[in-house]
Scaffold this motif. Structure first.
Motif, mmCIF file in Angstrom:
data_model
loop_
_atom_site.group_PDB
_atom_site.id
_atom_site.type_symbol
_atom_site.label_atom_id
_atom_site.label_comp_id
_atom_site.label_asym_id
_atom_site.label_seq_id
_atom_site.Cartn_x
_atom_site.Cartn_y
_atom_site.Cartn_z
ATOM 1 N N PRO A 141 0.950 -1.266 0.007
ATOM 2 C CA PRO A 141 0.142 -0.046 -0.080
ATOM 3 C C PRO A 141 0.955 1.474 0.020
ATOM 4 C CG PRO A 141 -0.587 -1.522 1.854
ATOM 5 C CD PRO A 141 0.557 -2.084 1.248
ATOM 6 N N GLU A 142 2.225 1.330 0.701
ATOM 7 C CA GLU A 142 2.919 2.401 0.702
ATOM 8 C C GLU A 142 3.081 3.218 -0.803
ATOM 9 O OE1 GLU A 142 3.840 -0.655 1.492
ATOM 10 O OE2 GLU A 142 5.892 -0.921 1.643
ATOM 11 N N VAL A 143 3.177 2.138 -1.957
ATOM 12 C CA VAL A 143 3.423 2.616 -3.241
ATOM 13 C C VAL A 143 2.372 3.764 -3.609
ATOM 14 C CG1 VAL A 143 2.882 1.951 -5.622
ATOM 15 C CG2 VAL A 143 4.366 0.747 -4.096
ATOM 16 N N ALA A 144 1.060 3.948 -3.001
ATOM 17 C CA ALA A 144 0.356 5.039 -3.191
ATOM 18 C C ALA A 144 0.921 6.334 -2.900
ATOM 19 C CB ALA A 144 -1.219 4.840 -2.390
ATOM 20 N N HIS A 145 2.043 6.471 -1.983
ATOM 21 C CA HIS A 145 2.613 7.422 -1.718
ATOM 22 C C HIS A 145 3.697 7.979 -2.512
ATOM 23 C CE1 HIS A 145 -0.119 7.479 1.728
ATOM 24 N NE2 HIS A 145 0.308 6.378 2.126
ATOM 25 N N PHE A 146 4.266 6.942 -3.465
ATOM 26 C CA PHE A 146 5.362 7.187 -4.324
ATOM 27 C C PHE A 146 5.044 8.109 -5.435
ATOM 28 C CE2 PHE A 146 7.648 2.973 -3.430
ATOM 29 C CZ PHE A 146 7.732 3.380 -1.935
#
Lengths: 555, 555
Positions: free
Chosen positions: A463-468
């Motif tokens: 889910p952290e990919v959403a902030h990249f």
């Protein structure tokens, strides 16, 4: 060295700097730069020529409404035109409308420019200087007088040249700035001419009530900084220049070089020590605003200014920085860097690895393997100097520490400007944690579509990919002589909102090169960044921990 | 000014220059550069450090087999290691194997580097210098001695520093080169230290039999050129530097700046007048070989060095070049340019148009329309400074003189890295002379495929298209902060084998931007170039006609 004498900095990035080929500043750009210079503590900021274009007029009105904190904003203008009363010259009305306390008026010093350029007499030239300054003084302005083409003029006709300055003083100018407008003067000439001027005008650099000399140098002979230093040694107390040396032709004297020379090396008082540490950041911010790549080899503030590449240098600097560094990079907000490259010996790799928290033994055969792989990739066109995240992935791979976050099967890109005005469409096939995924996304161009498709596939698992997101994208054509079949090197800078990191991809196909860099950027963000952030968090308690993170943010 | 004194140029691009971050030279690159320097008349060319890497060894063998025409090739090496006999030092065997007449030996001047770096005594340091030079002299070599960290060393311990030079002289060195290795010394210091050295060693710069001083400056304080000039004024007769100032960190003294300063401005004898006119070309060739974008703002040789943008400058230069040019650009093989840009007034457009053979009347309303269109396109990210062919198309369009050579309906690009490792495929739809065509072509990347498809369609109607090819392709991301969605500006240089011309395209989609530039490149080659070539043929009879063509070849 400390001599306690003040040298007044005068920035003309917004006027003379903007003359550089390739620079085009919006009103907002100008305001942002002015506030940045104000924050750094530049006492005089020349904002533009209010009569010459409408944007400059707006700029002064805006800053009159919301003034700078400390700096004096200066409006620039020529003397009145020949045979016109000062009060009737439109340009002078425009400069009054700018509502600054200080104005800079430039006039002719060189008889050739008076008789051939303006087609008037030397007497009228003196009258133009006198009338203009007296008129502005009568309207409450303080005046800096820029003596255009000073050095050429003085060499041709010293009597008239000196008369122009005497006229400016008697009309009320407080500063007399010797301008090397064509930039062709050499330091030895600046020294003797500035010395003669000081004597002929009986100027006392240490007397606050005396009019004072300034210097405005251009870099056509590559010595604008040296010329400015020569004038200061001869008693000039103002230096005019621009951030990063921007300016017409070869540029103006570079304040980012001049300031550390004057203050750190010669002991003059220009900025507070604290303000001086903003210099590197200011240089880079301004280059972003004017949208020019920073000069990585610029003295003091360049990314390479304290970079060590040759093996001997690297090992000596590790023992004692003084051996190969002329000042401490921290004084001006820059930092030391150990460079990874073709020429790097083992010690560079070891030193870089240790900055990633990897302790390598130089007798470990892995080191040799890493060096060999590095050279192989560099011969293909890869470069890791600016792509430290990719280099760390390479190191981790050699050490068997590269985690498989996802496994890419390939991509397709389709761009149709034939049947529709559609955006680009990218399809990506990837295996994540045993699951095969096929994803598709649209983007404004092919690279943006690729990035979106990949993140769309991965976000379900990470889910952290959403902030990249991609914060910078640079393309360099290698071997550009082979036209569109040349190899392409793409650098991609990614961010998660807190950290930035850079990856690299190379291919003859620009889409494939972009794809490789984007993929490594996401992999780094997923696999290595969390570890790095933890370590940095822990290290920040210790001295110097911030540097490690800084070195990742390789802009 | 002419003073008839010789200053010997010593180029270290191939050794110190190659230390610059981003430079990685192949054996062939090094040989090509050496021959270029030889052609320009540089008397000493330092080729590398034969013991330090195998490529440098090969380089010397190659040039021993096929020697340079006039230059002395110089091999570089340190003094022997501490506590080893010179004859047993491997590095010194390697330098002998290079088979050059001249060698440059560097030794320590700064006591700190002797005691902390080499961990030996000052006495052993002197012995290392003496033994090494005597050994090489005994093997028939002529010796240049590079005194590393000279200025720092002299300031710290002048007695030891002077002893090292006395030792080098008595051992047989003919040149003593004062190196500012860390680049932190300022011109005033160089002057007094070089003057003291000359006196303490009783060197007579005018006596051919005396050992002579040289200077080797680095640019960390932005004054490498000024430091070199200061040393020459104090009697140094050799300057070491690199083409374009390449070198570690902030670079070495830039020979392309130093040579015109020494020769044109100060009257020293460095190169033949004819050789000097090769300077700009050499600078650009070397930047191509090392694959770095040329510095367009470099003094003397930069593309902008004699470019005029501001309205006042342009009209004054048109009257008398002396007013805004410090030397004649032709002396060093450069040329004057009038720049088209946002800030350009009418006079720039008129002057540029006339260089295309278009006579515009400034009262013609078309001029205002052209300026407005120019500003509109520039606000979209177009820039015509480097894309004169696109600018001419714009002018012709405004004047109703743009011929329709073909009419494009659109394109498709497909790139599949999913099912195959195929190349990119481009489809193009175009109407030529009333006929609708649909063509498809494969390329190694999408831009190359597009170019091929378009030329495939057109060649049936315009056979000359078969000779067109893309010679350069440059990508610049504008507003790079917005990542892959940023605007892309593409410059394409095309050639027909005789002429080169540059066109520009801008779009958020890199493929569309490339496509636009490629299309304009082909259009220019078909519609305008034939006319230009005829005119140039006619004009070449007159003086200055070559410049017109030159200004089209905007590299």
């Amino acid at each position: 060295m400390k001599n306690d004498k003040r040298v007044w900095l005068y920035d003309t990035t917004l006027r003379d700097g903007a003359q550089r080929e390739g620079i085009s500043l919006s009103l907002e750009d100008k305001i942002t730069i002015a506030r940045e210079l104000d924050r750094m503590g530049i006492p005089f900021i020349e904002g533009g020529w209010p009569g010459a274009n409408p944007r400059d007029g707006q700029f002064f009105w805006k800053l009159h409404e919301e003034p700078l904190e400390r700096a004096e904003l200066v409006a620039f203008c020529s003397t009145r035109r020949p045979n016109v009363r000062a009060a009737e010259d439109k340009m002078l009305q425009a400069i009054l409308a700018a509502k600054t306390r200080w104005v800079t008026i430039f006039g002719k010093s060189w008889d050739l420019h008076v008789t051939e350029g303006l087609k008037t007499t030397l007497e009228e030239n003196l009258a133009m200087i006198r009338d203009t300054i007296e008129y502005l003084r009568s309207r409450g302005k303080r005046v800096i007088y820029d003596a255009e083409h000073w050095f050429d003029g003085y060499l041709q006709n010293p009597v008239h040249a000196i008369d122009t300055l005497k006229t400016a003083i008697s009309a009320g100018a407080e500063w007399l700035v010797l301008c090397d407008t064509n930039g062709g003067t050499l330091p030895a000439e600046v020294s003797w001419i500035a010395g003669e001027v000081r004597e002929k005008l009986a100027i006392d650099p240490d007397d606050e009530n005396s009019p004072q000399l300034g210097i405005h140098a251009h870099n056509d002979a590559g010595v604008a900084v040296a010329n400015s230093l020569a004038a200061v040694i001869e008693g000039a107390r103002m230096v005019q220049g621009t951030i990063n040396g921007y300016g017409e032709r070869c540029g103006n004297a570079n304040l980012c070089t001049l300031i550390p020379n004057l203050q750190v090396k010669m002991g003059y008082d220009c900025l507070e020590t604290e303000q001086l540490t903003r210099l590197t950041e200011t240089s880079r911010k301004v280059s972003e605003i004017v949208n020019l790549a920073p000069d990585e080899h610029a003295p003091f503030v360049g990314r390479s200014a304290f970079a060590h590449k040759g093996g001997i240098h690297v090992s000596a600097v590790a023992k004692n920085p003084l051996t190969y560094e002329h000042i401490a990079p921290e004084a001006i907000g820059n930092q030391r860097r150990i460079v990874i490259s073709d020429q790097s010996g083992l010690s560079n790799v070891l030193s870089k690895a240790s900055s990633f928290g990897i302790d390598l033994d130089k007798n470990d055969p892995t080191c040799r393997q890493i060096l060999d792989r590095l050279k192989e990739l560099e011969s293909e066109g890869y470069q890791f100097e600016a792509a430290e995240a990719s280099f760390e992935l390479l190191l981790r791979e050699a050490l068997g520490q590269r985690q498989t976050m996802f496994d890419l099967k390939g991509f397709q890109v389709h761009c149709d400007m034939l049947r529709s005005e559609s955006e680009a469409i990218a399809t990506i096939k990837v295996t994540v944690k045993g699951e095969d995924l096929l994803e598709v996304a649209e983007g404004i161009g092919p690279v943006s579509a690729l990035d979106k498709a990949l993140r769309k596939a991965l976000v379900k698992f990470y889910p952290e990919v959403a902030h990249f997101h991609l914060t910078d994208y640079k393309v360099r054509i290698l071997d550009s002589g082979s036209g569109t079949e040349a190899k392409t090197r793409v650098l991609v800078e990614s961010s998660n909102g807190h950290h930035r990191w850079t990856t690299v991809g190379v291919s003859s196909n620009i889409l494939e090169a972009s794809y490789r860099a984007v993929v490594e950027g996401i992999e780094y963000g997923l696999s290595i960044l969390p570890r790095r952030s933890e370590e940095a968090g822990g290290r920040r308690q210790e001295a110097g921990g911030g540097d490690l993170v800084g070195s990742q943010i390789s802009r």
